[in-house]
Every structure is written in structure tokens, then in C-alpha cells.
Design a protein around this motif. Structure first.
Motif, PDB file in Angstrom:
ATOM      1  N   VAL A 264     -43.686  13.088  -6.315  1.00 41.28           N
ATOM      2  CA  VAL A 264     -42.824  14.126  -5.474  1.00 41.28           C
ATOM      3  C   VAL A 264     -43.907  14.329  -4.217  1.00 41.28           C
ATOM      4  O   VAL A 264     -44.879  14.621  -4.505  1.00 41.28           O
ATOM      5  N   ARG A 265     -43.344  14.027  -3.109  1.00 37.02           N
ATOM      6  CA  ARG A 265     -44.142  14.372  -1.788  1.00 37.02           C
ATOM      7  C   ARG A 265     -43.370  15.454  -0.850  1.00 37.02           C
ATOM      8  O   ARG A 265     -41.952  15.254  -0.699  1.00 37.02           O
ATOM      9  N   TYR A 266     -43.874  16.371  -0.191  1.00 38.52           N
ATOM     10  CA  TYR A 266     -43.429  17.281   0.638  1.00 38.52           C
ATOM     11  C   TYR A 266     -44.187  17.673   1.966  1.00 38.52           C
ATOM     12  O   TYR A 266     -45.579  17.494   1.781  1.00 38.52           O
ATOM     13  N   LEU A 267     -43.814  17.787   2.818  1.00 38.85           N
ATOM     14  CA  LEU A 267     -44.561  18.165   4.232  1.00 38.85           C
ATOM     15  C   LEU A 267     -43.577  19.104   4.860  1.00 38.85           C
ATOM     16  O   LEU A 267     -42.461  18.830   5.271  1.00 38.85           O
ATOM     17  N   ASP A 268     -44.191  20.297   5.261  1.00 37.27           N
ATOM     18  CA  ASP A 268     -43.558  21.129   6.049  1.00 37.27           C
ATOM     19  C   ASP A 268     -44.736  21.774   7.212  1.00 37.27           C
ATOM     20  O   ASP A 268     -45.890  21.577   7.137  1.00 37.27           O
ATOM     21  N   ASP A 269     -44.190  22.460   8.030  1.00 34.97           N
ATOM     22  CA  ASP A 269     -45.261  23.438   8.945  1.00 34.97           C
ATOM     23  C   ASP A 269     -46.384  24.150   8.340  1.00 34.97           C
ATOM     24  O   ASP A 269     -47.414  24.109   8.733  1.00 34.97           O
ATOM     25  N   ASN A 270     -46.012  24.596   6.983  1.00 37.60           N
ATOM     26  CA  ASN A 270     -46.805  25.681   6.311  1.00 37.60           C
ATOM     27  C   ASN A 270     -47.341  25.195   5.095  1.00 37.60           C
ATOM     28  O   ASN A 270     -48.249  25.958   4.431  1.00 37.60           O
ATOM     29  N   PHE A 271     -46.732  24.090   4.585  1.00 38.93           N
ATOM     30  CA  PHE A 271     -47.334  23.627   3.279  1.00 38.93           C
ATOM     31  C   PHE A 271     -46.828  22.116   3.196  1.00 38.93           C
ATOM     32  O   PHE A 271     -46.071  21.595   3.974  1.00 38.93           O
ATOM     33  N   SER A 272     -47.785  21.405   2.390  1.00 33.02           N
ATOM     34  CA  SER A 272     -47.497  19.919   2.100  1.00 33.02           C
ATOM     35  C   SER A 272     -48.441  19.635   0.780  1.00 33.02           C
ATOM     36  O   SER A 272     -49.102  20.365   0.447  1.00 33.02           O
ATOM     37  N   GLY A 273     -48.002  18.441   0.305  1.00 35.94           N
ATOM     38  CA  GLY A 273     -48.440  18.092  -1.131  1.00 35.94           C
ATOM     39  C   GLY A 273     -48.029  16.862  -1.634  1.00 35.94           C
ATOM     40  O   GLY A 273     -46.795  16.326  -1.263  1.00 35.94           O
ATOM     41  N   THR A 274     -48.585  16.566  -2.791  1.00 36.14           N
ATOM     42  CA  THR A 274     -48.185  15.419  -3.545  1.00 36.14           C
ATOM     43  C   THR A 274     -48.758  15.431  -4.936  1.00 36.14           C
ATOM     44  O   THR A 274     -49.605  16.081  -5.168  1.00 36.14           O
TER      45      THR A 274
END
Length: 731
Positions: A264-274
Motif C-alpha cells: 500500500v502506498r499513500y502520498l499527501d501534503d502532510n503524510f506519505s508512506g509505503t
């Protein structure tokens, strides 16, 4: 000759308000005069006029109008040509026959007959051929249903991104739904053909009409290794949101069983991760459950407060070597688990972290587990150019824990103040450093003290000159510099022989380290010193600012006998260090080389050396040759290349050979082919690499890349990029 029906005249026949008045009947077949086609203009509900042209026009305008010979219908970005057409007023529909051609949103369609509602875009075309401009796709079918301006369904048709009339690859599907709005194609029962041979059959297939991401079943990935045997992966991709996605990848490993994985991958202005997790229940080789997890996350809790973690774990010591293509790297034997909280301000930052390691042991070459930090607090403050001074203060408080070694707490304060004097032709940077440390041991050995203290001042002065002159190199005008540099360090001796060693080691000896104050890393040892480092650097700089060539020589001279050692087995350095030599640059626009050499001043022989050369005359063409030597431990010859060997054929390979052990450490060989029409490429690669000190594994990669559709097989691109410096994908 019949009179031309002009747009002005027709406006009386076809009023703007959707035929509010009953228009008269057109005379029997009306033909154009002066060789110009007759034209009818209709204003539709979407305020886009419909223009119809033909050599002959007849019919009843309140019901239908027939157009014969060179019919052309235009509305917005839709243009239709045919031999014959009929426009039905009540349905706002055109029926066309005979050499039907249509351009719609840049896409082209040809067929035997067509029906199309002009405002809605709903209709169909029979026996069509089509070309989609967005991804250069084409195909043919029994019928295409236009369901809206953006959606269409190809019935019993083909699809390919090859530009030729006889494409090298295409898919044949009973239904193929194309959605240009969502940029997605969804095929029903599908067979993929390559060179006329069916290579893949699937009940459903989803693919993008461009390079965008879409949810759906990804092409199967097959490969194999000497440890696991043949492997087959069936990944499924979920495009949750533009900044979030999930990939599930069940993998059947012949000799081990079914491995399940998810990323799962996610990217936001205040958080991100894999986060990636994979597991295999009841491994057939070991009769155990195997798993691995890696998770990286960064988050801004407040404008000045950041939170992060980096967590890695595996079920057993051999997981990385047994699953060499998994999320744990083969050579990675220390798996970090780290959580941190950092506050940043105008003066510096405060960081709180906790970390430990899982050690994947190799019984033939065991390593010691590093200390856990449970926790560590780091306070850092600094300011520059305060009336010419730069200063910084680091306060580090750490609790060290280890299952078998001595444990304890350590507090360190390291403060620095310097006064840089920097001018165009020289620089002088005097600096004063003060290091204070306090230890408290929680499980000291018999007769060992529990508390230790240390305060060590260090004075250093870094200085250098920069001379320039105009010169030439290989026939080109350059600016040559001559940069002598002296770096003096004075640190008094402090007895640290009874101090624990939580995180210190002897620093690697190189050009960066000889200009540092301490010969140890970490905070447990501060080396005594009364020494000066002398270096001479010369650069050749072209007019555009590019550094064409650089050569450097450096050595450290000791004015005292060094007494602080890492442990009782450490040796005392002689009166001067080894001599360092380095050179790098471009011999020509196509050839570059570098060299690094460390020569012992005791026996005048090489301690370490590295020589490398690269030839890169064009795109997708590179050849690397490197020799590495380290006395008593390593002597290797490393060769790698990506080289065209014929018309669109490329050979790829790497050989890392140990001259000391007379065996291949890592090897890779294969070839690639790129289709002349740039619609497909093929790769076949075999790789052999070390997984432990005594064990190796072999992996095979076979990939057929159908541009615009999918990559079939196992993907060697990352392997090629990692093993061949300068490698470039052929498509």
C-alpha cells in the motif's frame, strides 16, 4: 443548373427554435451549382451548429433530409464523411452508408454503415476500423457502439498500439469497453496474439489508454530461481485515489508454496508512506511459516512537528536469502526498526527516537547485534554569522540496551564555535570544540565502575589557497586551479580505556575523513591528536562551469603518539598516515575514468585501490570496467555493459569476478530487442548472485513488453539498473 441553397436561405427552412414553424417541402433532388456542394446549417440544443454538405439534397426537412454524393457532416469536433446519409430531424440523427469515415475527438473510424445522434454522440458503426489518437491504438471489429461522447464498446474486435495494418501484437476480445474520460479499457473474454500466436488468454483484462493508473488485474508475472523453482504471480491493482493505491500479489513458488503479498502506498501534503507485507504458510522446504514486513511513514503533525517510522522485520535469518527477489534485500542483514518525533524551530531542532535492529545471521560470517536506543533524545541548536562567528550545540541523551553486552545511559554535550574567514583566493576557519560525556552503567561487570565522565576540548584550523590560470586540456581551453589545503587538529589525551563502547568505530580512511577532527565515529571515543593534514587539489574547469578533470593528493602527519584506541586489540598509528591519491574526469566526451589509491607508508605497498573507466558513446550504450583491491580481503574485476550488437538488438551483462578466490561473485547476462515500430520489446536475462558467504542463487527473467498494454513475464529492469551503471531502458 440548380441554385445553391445558401446558409441564409436555409435559415428560413430550418428556424433556430427547433423547427417551431413548419418549413415547406424541399424541391426534388437539389444539386449544387458552380461545382460547389449544397450546405445545410442546423442549430442544435447544445448551441453547436450542425453543418451538412453534399452534391444532392432532397427530402422533407420536418422529418428527414437525404444527402447524396460526397456527404460531409460537421458538428463541434465530430466530422463524418460518407457516400450517402440521411438526417432525421426528430431524433437529431444521421444514418450514413458507403465508405463511412468519422473523426471524433481526434479519433478516426471507418466502416460500411453508421448511425449517430449528433448531440448525445450515441450510435454505432458496422464493420469498422478505428484509430485512437491519445495512445496511438488501432483495431477492427464487427461493430462499435458509441454510448456517449467518451464511452464506446468494441464488439468482437481487436486492439493494438502497433501502427502497421498487420500489427505484431493485438488482443482479440468479444467486448472491449473504451472510456476516454476515465482513460481506461476493459476487455471481456480476451486472447492476446503475438506474431499470430496466442500467448495469453484471460476472462477479463483492464488496461490504461495512456500511462495513467487504473484498478484491475495486472498481467501475470512469471520467473524462477534455483532456490524456489518456477514462480507465477497474479497481481491485482487498486487505484484507490490519485494519491493512494494498493497492490495484492499472490505468488505460487513451485518448491515452497503459495506466498501472499500486499503493498500500500499513500502520498499527501502532510503524510506519505509505503507498507509491504508478504507471507508464506507452511513452507515446503522448511515446514515453517515465513513472512517479512517493511513499513516507512512520514507525517507532519504540526507545522513544526514531524513524526516518522521505519519498521522492518523477517520471520527468520534465511528469509532474505531464500526469497532473494522479496522486499528484504539479499545483502541486508540488519533490519532497522525506528520511530522518531522531531520538532524544528528557528534555532534548531529536538528529536526523540527509539530504535533497534533485527540481525539476519549468516552462520559462516556472524556479526554482532548493534545496541538498541531506548530511547534517544537529541537537542540541536546553531546559528551562523553572529558577528562573524558560527556556533552549534548538540545534546544527546541515550539509553543503550543489549541482550548480552553491558547496558547503560550516556549523556553527551558537543559544542562548537568557529570564525570563518573566506575570501575569493583563500579561506581560514579556526574552530574550538568541547565534548563532555557522562556514563551510568546498569549491569557493570565484576569490579567495574558504574559511572564515567569525560571532558575533551579540541582546537582545529582549516585553511586553503585557490590559484587559477588559463590553460588547455585535450585541445580545449580550460581554467586550471591549484588548491593547497592544510588542516591542523589538537586534542589532548583522555583515558577512555574503561569506557563502554556503545556506537563507536574507527572511521573509514578517505579524503572526507582526513579533514575531520576525530578518527572515530560515534561518541564513545574521542581520539587524542596533534596532527596536520596536507592536501593538494587541482581542477580543470571548462567555460560552461563543468569540471573536466580533478586530481588530489593528501596525507596526515602526526606530532604525537596516539594513545586512545577502540579496544585492547587496536593498533597505534605510525608517525604519518597512508598516502591518498585520487583522480577523476572525462578523457573525452564519450570516455570518463576515475582512480583512488591508498598507499601504506610502512611498506610502500597499496592498501586499497580502485580504478574505473566508462565508455558511453550514445544513448543505451555503455561499457564499464572497474578493478577493486583491498589488502588481504578483496580483489575483484567488475565488468558491465549495455551494447547494441545489431539492428535493434542489445546485449546486457555484468561479471564481478574475485581474483583472490578465483570465482564469480555476481554475474548477469542477457539480451534485449526493440521492435522497429516501437510497439513492443523483449528481454531475456539470467542472473547469479551471492546470498550468503558460501551460497548463491540463480534467477531468470523473461519479459515481453507490449507498449500501451502490459509487461508480460518477470521484470528485469530494476536488476539491470542496479547491476549496470548507466543502463537505460530501450523503450
Amino acid at each position: 443548373m440548380f441554385p445553391t441553397i445558401s446558409a441564409i436561405a436555409v435559415s428560413a427552412l430550418f428556424p433556430v427554435q427547433a423547427f417551431a414553424q413548419t418549413p415547406p417541402v424541399l424541391p426534388a433532388p437539389t444539386a449544387a451549382s458552380s461545382g460547389k456542394p449544397a450546405e445545410v446549417v442546423i442549430k442544435g440544443d447544445k448551441e453547436q451548429p450542425t453543418v451538412l454538405r453534399a452534391e444532392k439534397i432532397s427530402g422533407r426537412p420536418e422529418r428527414f433530409v437525404d444527402f447524396d454524393d460526397d456527404v460531409e457532416v460537421t458538428k463541434g469536433d465530430t466530422k463524418l464523411n460518407a457516400d450517402k446519409a440521411t438526417y432525421t430531424n426528430l431524433d437529431d440523427e444521421v444514418k450514413a452508408t458507403g465508405k463511412v469515415r468519422m473523426q471524433k475527438a481526434g479519433n478516426n473510424y471507418t466502416g460500411e454503415a453508421m448511425r449517430l445522434q449528433l448531440d448525445s454522440g450515441i450510435g454505432f458503426v458496422l464493420k469498422p476500423k478505428y484509430k485512437l489518437v491519445k495512445n496511438n491504438a488501432q483495431g477492427k471489429a464487427e461493430r462499435i457502439e458509441f454510448e456517449s461522447e467518451e464511452q464506446s464498446t468494441v464488439i468482437n474486435g481487436t486492439y493494438s498500439t502497433c501502427s502497421s495494418d498487420d500489427p505484431d501484437w493485438y488482443l482479440q476480445s468479444d467486448t472491449l469497453k473504451l472510456d476516454t474520460g476515465l482513460d481506461r479499457g476493459v476487455a471481456g473474454k480476451t486472447i492476446v496474439y503475438f506474431k499470430g500466436i496466442p500467448i495469453l488468454a484471460t476472462p477479463s483484462l483492464t488496461f490504461p489508454l495512456s500511462g495513467a493508473r487504473h484498478s484491475g488485474l495486472l498481467p501475470p508475472v512469471w520467473g524462477g530461481s534455483s532456490k524456489g523453482g518456477p514462480e507465477l504471480t497474479l497481481p491485482y491493482y487498486f487505484n484507490i485515489a490519485p494519491n493512494r493505491d494498493l497492490t495484492l500479489y499472490p505468488k505460487m513458488i513451485t518448491r515452497r508454496g503459495l506466498q501472499l503479498g500486499a503493498e500500500v502506498r499513500y502520498l499527501d501534503d502532510n503524510f506519505s508512506g509505503t507498507t509491504t507485507i508478504e507471507g508464506l504458510a507452511d513452507d515446503r522446504q522448511t515446514d515453517t511459516n515465513r513472512y517479512a514486513l517493511t513499513s516507512i511513514h512520514q507525517q507532519k503533525l504540526l507545522p513544526q512537528l514531524d513524526f516518522a517510522w521505519n519498521v522492518n522485520t523477517a520471520s527468520d535469518d534465511n528469509y532474505a536469502s531464500d526469497f532473494s527477489s522479496s522486499i528484504t534485500k539479499t545483502a541486508q542483514r540488519l533490519l532497522l526498526r525506528d520511530v522518531s518525533l522531531t520538532y524544528s524551530g528557528w534555532l534548531g531542532y529536538a528529536a526523540l527516537r527509539a530504535s533497534n535492529y533485527q540481525v539476519l545471521q549468516d552462520l559462516t560470517a556472524p556479526i554482532t547485534r548493534p545496541y538498541d536506543r531506548l530511547p534517544q533524545l537529541n537537542l540541536h541548536a546553531e546559528q551562523h554569522d553572529v558577528k562573524g562567528f558560527d556556533w552549534s550545540v548538540d545534546t544527546i541523551i541515550t539509553r543503550f540496551w543489549h541482550p548480552t553486552l553491558v547496558r547503560g545511559d550516556r549523556a553527551v554535550i558537543n559544542s562548537q564555535m568557529s570564525y570563518p574567514i573566506v575570501q575569493p583566493g583563500f579561506f581560514i576557519v579556526p574552530k574550538l570544540t568541547f565534548n563532555a560525556a557522562n556514563y551510568h552503567l546498569t549491569n557493570p561487570g565484576a569490579g567495574q565502575d558504574t559511572d564515567f565522565h569525560r571532558t575533551v576540548p579540541t582546537f582545529s584550523i582549516d585553511s586553503g589557497l585557490v590559484f587559477e590560470r588559463q590553460s588547455s586540456l585535450l585541445g580545449k581551453p580550460v581554467t586550471q586551479t591549484l588548491e593547497p589545503r592544510l588542516f591542523y587538529v589538537k586534542t589532548p589525551y583522555r583515558d577512555q580505556s574503561q569506557f563502554p563502547n556503545f556506537d563507536s568505530a574507527v572511521a573509514d580512511f578517505n579524503f572526507a575523513q582526513i579533514f575531520s577532527e576525530n578518527r572515530f565515529t560515534g561518541q564513545d571515543r574521542i581520539g587524542d591528536s596533534n596532527q596536520i593534514t596536507a592536501a593538494l587539489i587541482s581542477r580543470f574547469i571548462e567555460g560552461n562551469g563543468e569540471e573536466r578533470f580533478k586530481v588530489a593528493i593528501g596525507q596526515r602527519f602526526y606530532f604525537n603518539t596516539q594513545r586512545v584506541v577502540l579496544d585492547s586489540t587496536s593498533s597505534i598509528s605510525p608517525s604519518r598516515s597512508d598516502l591518498l591519491l585520487a583522480a577523476s574526469g572525462k578523457i573525452s566526451d564519450k570516455i570518463s575514468a576515475d582512480m583512488a589509491l591508498q598507499i601504506s607508508q610502512t611498506d610502500k605497498h597499496s592498501v586499497r585501490s580502485n580504478y574505473g573507466i566508462r565508455w558511453q558513446p550514445a544513448q543505451q550504450t555503455v561499457l564499464n570496467l572497474e578493478y577493486r583491491y583491498q589488502r588481504d580481503s578483496l580483489e575483484q574485476l567488475d565488468f558491465s555493459t549495455q551494447l547494441p550488437i545489431g539492428n535493434r538488438w542489445f546485449v546486457v551483462g555484468r561479471s564481478n569476478y574475485s581474483l583472490q578466490d578465483k570465482k564469480l561473485v555476481d554475474g548477469l547476462a542477457g539480451f534485449e530487442y526493440k521492435d522497429p515500430c516501437n510497439c513492443w520489446s523483449f528481454r531475456m536475462v539470467g542472473q547469479r548472485f551471492s546470498t550468503t558467504t558460501l551460497a548463491s542463487t540463480t534467477a531468470f527473467f523473461i519479459q515481453l513488453e507490449l507498449n500501451g498494454l502490459a509487461r508480460l513475464g518477470s521484470n528485469p529492469i530494476d536488476v539491470l539498473k542496479k547491476n549496470i551503471s548507466g543502463y537505460q531502458p530501450i523503450n
